[in-house]
Design a protein around this motif. Sequence first.
Motif, PDB file in Angstrom:
ATOM      1  N   ALA A  90       6.495   7.507  10.452  1.00  9.49           N
ATOM      2  CA  ALA A  90       5.914   6.414   9.428  1.00  9.49           C
ATOM      3  C   ALA A  90       5.977   6.836   7.947  1.00  9.49           C
ATOM      4  N   HIS A  91       6.128   5.728   7.091  1.00  9.24           N
ATOM      5  CA  HIS A  91       6.120   6.128   5.741  1.00  9.24           C
ATOM      6  C   HIS A  91       4.545   6.068   4.801  1.00  9.24           C
ATOM      7  N   ASN A  92       4.390   7.267   4.752  1.00  9.78           N
ATOM      8  CA  ASN A  92       3.072   7.334   4.224  1.00  9.78           C
ATOM      9  C   ASN A  92       2.716   6.716   2.916  1.00  9.78           C
ATOM     10  N   ALA A  93       3.742   6.275   2.295  1.00  8.16           N
ATOM     11  CA  ALA A  93       3.583   5.296   0.962  1.00  8.16           C
ATOM     12  C   ALA A  93       3.247   3.948   1.470  1.00  8.16           C
ATOM     13  N   LEU A  94       3.208   3.487   2.627  1.00  4.00           N
ATOM     14  CA  LEU A  94       2.490   2.069   2.920  1.00  4.00           C
ATOM     15  C   LEU A  94       0.956   2.412   3.233  1.00  4.00           C
ATOM     16  N   LEU A  95       0.454   3.642   3.213  1.00  2.00           N
ATOM     17  CA  LEU A  95      -1.040   3.670   3.443  1.00  2.00           C
ATOM     18  C   LEU A  95      -1.875   3.041   2.566  1.00  2.00           C
ATOM     19  N   ASP A  96      -1.696   2.754   1.081  1.00  2.00           N
ATOM     20  CA  ASP A  96      -2.381   1.841   0.371  1.00  2.00           C
ATOM     21  C   ASP A  96      -1.791   0.581   0.097  1.00  2.00           C
ATOM     22  N   LEU A  97      -1.090   0.077   1.003  1.00  4.38           N
ATOM     23  CA  LEU A  97      -0.314  -1.244   0.547  1.00  4.38           C
ATOM     24  C   LEU A  97      -1.409  -2.235   0.250  1.00  4.38           C
ATOM     25  N   GLU A  98      -2.302  -2.472   0.645  1.00  7.69           N
ATOM     26  CA  GLU A  98      -3.296  -3.447   0.042  1.00  7.69           C
ATOM     27  C   GLU A  98      -3.934  -3.275  -1.328  1.00  7.69           C
ATOM     28  N   GLU A  99      -3.533  -2.284  -2.013  1.00  9.24           N
ATOM     29  CA  GLU A  99      -3.763  -1.953  -3.450  1.00  9.24           C
ATOM     30  C   GLU A  99      -2.627  -2.500  -4.223  1.00  9.24           C
ATOM     31  N   LEU A 100      -1.396  -2.835  -3.732  1.00 14.48           N
ATOM     32  CA  LEU A 100      -0.115  -3.304  -4.456  1.00 14.48           C
ATOM     33  C   LEU A 100      -0.482  -4.762  -5.189  1.00 14.48           C
ATOM     34  N   ASP A 101      -0.033  -5.115  -6.147  1.00 16.45           N
ATOM     35  CA  ASP A 101       0.190  -6.213  -6.680  1.00 16.45           C
ATOM     36  C   ASP A 101       0.989  -7.282  -5.782  1.00 16.45           C
ATOM     37  N   GLU A 102       0.976  -8.609  -6.254  1.00 19.52           N
ATOM     38  CA  GLU A 102       1.795  -9.306  -5.297  1.00 19.52           C
ATOM     39  C   GLU A 102       3.153  -9.283  -5.170  1.00 19.52           C
TER      40      GLU A 102
END
Length: 152
Positions: A90-102
């Motif tokens: 799994a890609h750890n870069a997806l951990l805070d996906l909810e923090e990304l802009d639209e």
Amino acid sequence: MSGKWFSKFSSYLSTVTGRPVSFVLAVTLVLIWAATGPLFHYSDTWQLVINTSTTIVTFLMVFLIQNTQNRDTAAMQIKLDELIRAMEGAHNALLDLEELDEKELNRFRKRYESLAEAARIALKQGVVDTDSPFIAGDDDDENTRGNTRKDG
């Protein structure tokens, strides 16, 4: 001021008000109010009682429900983050996906939609799809793809 008491209070109240007995109590109060209509000659004051009561309850419940929902959502995000972190591949870069802009979220969404479409096509052809989402770089970068292989 500590918000811990409010969190406990809102959790408790959300749990209590979500029970069937609370619904039955609310319906009973409305029926009692309706039954007293003739007694009060359906006056403006009689109508104001139910309107004011329901408005106040609704207003306060919005804040209680939002507090509970915020905590539940945060807990769910933490649990999902832990699953992503602990899962090999799994890609750890997806951990805070909810923090990304639209714009960034749409980029991920489009990539996952194309992966899903490709996987459905591959499944119809008997191919097992193991593609991975991109994290950085071009959508067509060969380094961002896993292998696809035919079972058998």
